[in-house]
Design an enzyme around this catalytic site. Structure first.
Site, mmCIF file in Angstrom:
data_model
loop_
_atom_site.group_PDB
_atom_site.id
_atom_site.type_symbol
_atom_site.label_atom_id
_atom_site.label_comp_id
_atom_site.label_asym_id
_atom_site.label_seq_id
_atom_site.Cartn_x
_atom_site.Cartn_y
_atom_site.Cartn_z
ATOM 1 N N ARG A 1 0.512 3.674 -3.290
ATOM 2 C CA ARG A 1 -0.144 4.973 -3.091
ATOM 3 C C ARG A 1 0.869 6.094 -2.882
ATOM 4 N NH1 ARG A 1 -5.973 3.596 -0.355
ATOM 5 N NH2 ARG A 1 -5.789 1.346 -0.535
ATOM 6 N N GLU B 1 -12.031 -0.583 -10.706
ATOM 7 C CA GLU B 1 -11.578 -1.542 -11.744
ATOM 8 C C GLU B 1 -12.459 -1.555 -12.996
ATOM 9 O OE1 GLU B 1 -11.925 -2.321 -8.483
ATOM 10 O OE2 GLU B 1 -9.792 -2.334 -7.952
ATOM 11 N N GLU C 1 0.826 -1.216 0.000
ATOM 12 C CA GLU C 1 0.000 0.000 0.000
ATOM 13 C C GLU C 1 0.856 1.260 0.000
ATOM 14 O OE1 GLU C 1 -3.067 0.066 -0.591
ATOM 15 O OE2 GLU C 1 -3.897 -1.875 -0.002
ATOM 16 N N ASP D 1 -4.185 -10.238 -8.423
ATOM 17 C CA ASP D 1 -4.430 -9.268 -9.506
ATOM 18 C C ASP D 1 -3.239 -8.493 -10.081
ATOM 19 O OD1 ASP D 1 -4.319 -7.862 -7.093
ATOM 20 O OD2 ASP D 1 -6.327 -7.007 -7.223
ATOM 21 N N THR E 1 -0.764 0.529 -10.318
ATOM 22 C CA THR E 1 -2.036 -0.096 -9.981
ATOM 23 C C THR E 1 -2.957 0.824 -9.173
ATOM 24 O OG1 THR E 1 -3.030 -2.195 -9.273
ATOM 25 C CG2 THR E 1 -1.342 -1.239 -7.826
HETATM 26 C C1 DMJ Z 1 -6.426 0.060 -5.166
HETATM 27 O O1 DMJ Z 1 -5.695 0.383 -4.060
HETATM 28 C C2 DMJ Z 1 -5.574 -0.561 -6.225
HETATM 29 O O2 DMJ Z 1 -6.235 -0.536 -7.441
HETATM 30 C C3 DMJ Z 1 -5.208 -1.980 -5.903
HETATM 31 O O3 DMJ Z 1 -4.486 -2.576 -6.955
HETATM 32 C C4 DMJ Z 1 -6.433 -2.784 -5.633
HETATM 33 N N1 DMJ Z 1 -7.313 -2.175 -4.698
HETATM 34 C C5 DMJ Z 1 -7.605 -0.778 -4.769
HETATM 35 C C6 DMJ Z 1 -8.813 -0.409 -5.574
HETATM 36 O O4 DMJ Z 1 -9.877 -1.262 -5.534
#
Ligand code: DMJ
Length: 635
Positions: A255, A517, A251, A383, A603
């Site tokens: 982020r 998503e 995270e 994922d 992501t």
């Molecule tokens: C986000 O923090 C990112 O997209 C992560 O890869 C998956 N979860 C959340 C969004 O749903």
């Protein structure tokens, strides 16, 4: 002769120069180097040389805003040349190239300058982009290795009035979400709109302001200039990295590191780079496990020691596999290979493990390095591992062949073993539990429509159409999951068993957390096909967000997407600002706003520039001062 030796990438040490020869050579170079300083008098250059540690360590510490800040010594960069090459699909070779051909340097610089000025010319009205392009090249103390990717002409303003209007609406939503956060939760990680306070989530190990970091680039690309300034000032004055707690490596990376890197590349503001690098450095102890496979958490009490948590617990595929893009850029910016080495070690390890039917299980042991159990999913826990393989390939300007092969091999195994068709004709990606299929799909797995779409172009002519169809079919299924609820918002999990078709019969799987998503895949599929249905589907989501998730004090997730009596979960997730609204905005923009040729999105939807081969600059190598520093490092 010496110049020739070095031009041939050969180590000086390997030639066994006598000490006397080296001494004479140094005297000669010393004169040359210091003479050159007269022509290149920027203080940063001088600072970098005089701060060089003779023990060869890579980082020096300055102090800035009360935080410790690492400036980069050239030694780390040159040490790369001496160590055995890593095969990272061309990136390594960029570090290794060592040309003393001044003409070559001049022509590269001239090309870059020409590119910049052409872009600048074409964007005279594009205040944001012109600033970004010029500022990065002129403010950066170390020349930026990759060309600055064009941000997009005219802010990506769409030509048709309908899309313009829709895009303006997204911008208004972003401003509203930002203002609400500012009003009730400023400086906290996320807004709790019902209780009108902040969510001090410990996921980030005591780091604050997740919503601010996640919003920087979205505010910037939307032209919300005042809000971007507020965010930047908060980073400058309030983002403290010396905090205590246990932070999620994943995270914090996606982020904070991703958000700061992206803000740096878009704006050229040094503060973002400094903070990204400092934070990246703090994450390194997470890799101190017997295998180098990081544990999920890093202990963030100062100094960050880690790995935190319980090493007996598994490491998660999506977590260890979702570091690559950011870490490559950290190496790119610092000229220190340590970040690349850490993530390449993970990749090599995963690559050589035996895989059941070619599939990657979601959990592995950081001590033994073996798979923990055979649960495979492209939703939660799996994922973004797949996403980062194809994006690593794209970000390397399509040179990272290892990532490419791993991606297409994994996709083939997924296609063969997990992709299913429901009785009603919906394509979905099931989960696999020790050989048994579980016919469910996480909302999270809907990112795969976009991922498979952007990969389709590069998998070979034989598979292109099949992969494009697969991408479109998965995206269609995700749209159906939304369309089959009265709120037009999709549930957290949708099932395809016991008569269910993209619906959530189980009450505890019916929430919608403002996740991105589905709109993410709409955005990619729009760019790939220009089928207007994707813009219309995006608009449907936007209307549903406005109707069910917007309250007077911000946006909130909903607890049951099948209920007409809306109950809110009291959380405006930071990824709503980073991703959901950004992807919607891009969906209604022209394709050249953060073009997929020049940018990849991490992501968390933070854009990072493609490292274009033909933009590599050799400024450091070719400069006599760099040469002197290199020799000091070798002695
Ligand atoms: C986000 O923090 C990112 O997209 C992560 O890869 C998956 N979860 C959340 C969004 O749903």
């Amino acid at each position: 002769m010496v110049f020739k030796m070095l031009a041939g990438k050969t180590s000086v040490v390997a030639f066994r120069l006598s000490l006397l020869q080296i001494f004479i050579f140094l005297l000669f170079l010393g004169g040359l180097g210091f003479g050159a300083l007269l022509f290149f008098p920027e203080t940063t250059r001088l600072k970098r040389i005089f701060q060089t540690n003779l023990d060869g360590s890579t980082f020096n510490t300055d102090s800035m805003n009360g935080e410790s800040v690492q400036s980069i010594s050239p030694i780390g960069y040159y040490s790369l040349i001496e160590s055995p090459p890593l095969d990272i699909g061309g990136l390594r070779s960029k570090f290794q190239r060592s040309s003393f051909n001044v003409k070559h340097e001049q022509s590269i610089n001239a090309r870059s300058q020409a590119k910049v000025s052409t872009e600048h010319q074409g964007q005279v009205n594009n205040k944001v982009n012109a600033g970004a392009v010029v500022s990065i090249l002129s403010r950066s103390p170390v020349r930026v290795r990759n060309c600055v990717a064009p941000y997009g002409a005219n802010y990506g303003k769409p030509s048709d009035p309908k899309s313009q209007e829709r895009r303006e609406k997204v911008k208004e939503m972003m401003k509203f979400a930002w203002d609400s956060y500012k009003r009730y939760a400023w400086g906290e990680n996320e807004l709790r709109p019902l209780s009108k306070n902040g969510n001090d989530d410990r996921t980030f190990g005591g780091l604050k302001g997740a919503s601010i970091i996640d919003s920087l680039d979205t505010l910037y690309i939307m032209g919300l200039d005042d809000e971007y300034q507020e965010a930047k000032e908060w980073v400058e004055n309030n983002l403290k990295l010396n905090v205590g707690g246990e932070a999620s490596l994943f995270e914090v990376n996606i982020r904070y590191v991703g958000g700061l890197l992206s803000a740096y590349y878009l704006t050229g503001e040094e503060v973002f780079k400094r903070k990204a690098v400092e934070l990246g450095r703090k994450l390194l102890p997470a890799f101190n496990t017997p295998t180098g496979i990081p544990h999920g958490v890093v202990r963030s009490s100062w100094p960050w020691r880690a790995p935190g948590g319980d090493l007996r617990r598994s490491s998660v595929l999506a977590e260890v596999g979702t570091l690559h893009l950011e870490f490559v850029h950290l190496s790119e910016l610092t000229k220190d290979s340590i970040y690349i080495e850490k993530v390449m070690n993970i990749r090599k390890h995963l690559n050589q493990l035996d895989k059941p039917h070619g599939l990657y299980p979601n959990a592995l042991n950081p001590v033994s390095g073996n798979w923990e159990q055979h649960f495979v999913s492209i939703g939660a826990l799996g994922d973004s591992f797949y996403e980062y393989l194809i994006k690593s390939y794209l970000m390397s300007d399509r040179t990272d062949e290892e990532a490419k092969k791993m991606y297409y091999d994994a996709l083939e195994a997924i296609d063969k073993n997990l992709v299913q068709r429901s009785p009603g004709g919906l394509t979905y990606v099931a989960e696999w539990r020790g050989g048994v299929l579980d016919h469910r799909m996480d909302h999270l797995a809907c990112f795969s429509g976009g991922m498979i779409g952007i990969g389709a172009e590069h998998g070979g002519p034989g598979s292109r159409q099949h992969q494009l169809d697969l991408a479109a079919n998965i995206t269609h299924t995700c749209h159906e999951a939304y369309r089959r609820t009265p709120t037009m918002l999709g549930p957290e999990v949708f099932r395809f068993d016991d008569g269910a078709e993209a619906t959530a019969p189980r009450v505890n799987e019916r929430h919608y957390l403002l996740r991105p998503e589905v709109v993410e895949s709409y955005m990619y599929m729009w760019r790939l096909t220009h089928d207007p249905k994707y813009r219309d589907w995006g608009w449907e989501v936007l209307e549903a967000l406005e109707q069910h998730c917007r309250i007077a004090t911000g946006f909130s997730g909903v607890i049951d997407v099948y209920s007409h009596m809306i109950q809110h979960d009291n959380l405006q997730q930071s990824f709503f600002l980073a991703e959901t609204l950004k992807y919607l905005y891009l969906l209604f923009s022209e394709d050249d706003l953060l073009s997929l040729e020049d940018w990849v999105f991490n992501t968390e939807a933070h854009p990072l520039p493609v490292i274009h081969r033909n933009c590599t600059q050799e400024a450091e190598d070719t400069h006599p001062v760099g040469l002197l520093a290199r020799l000091i490092g070798l002695l």
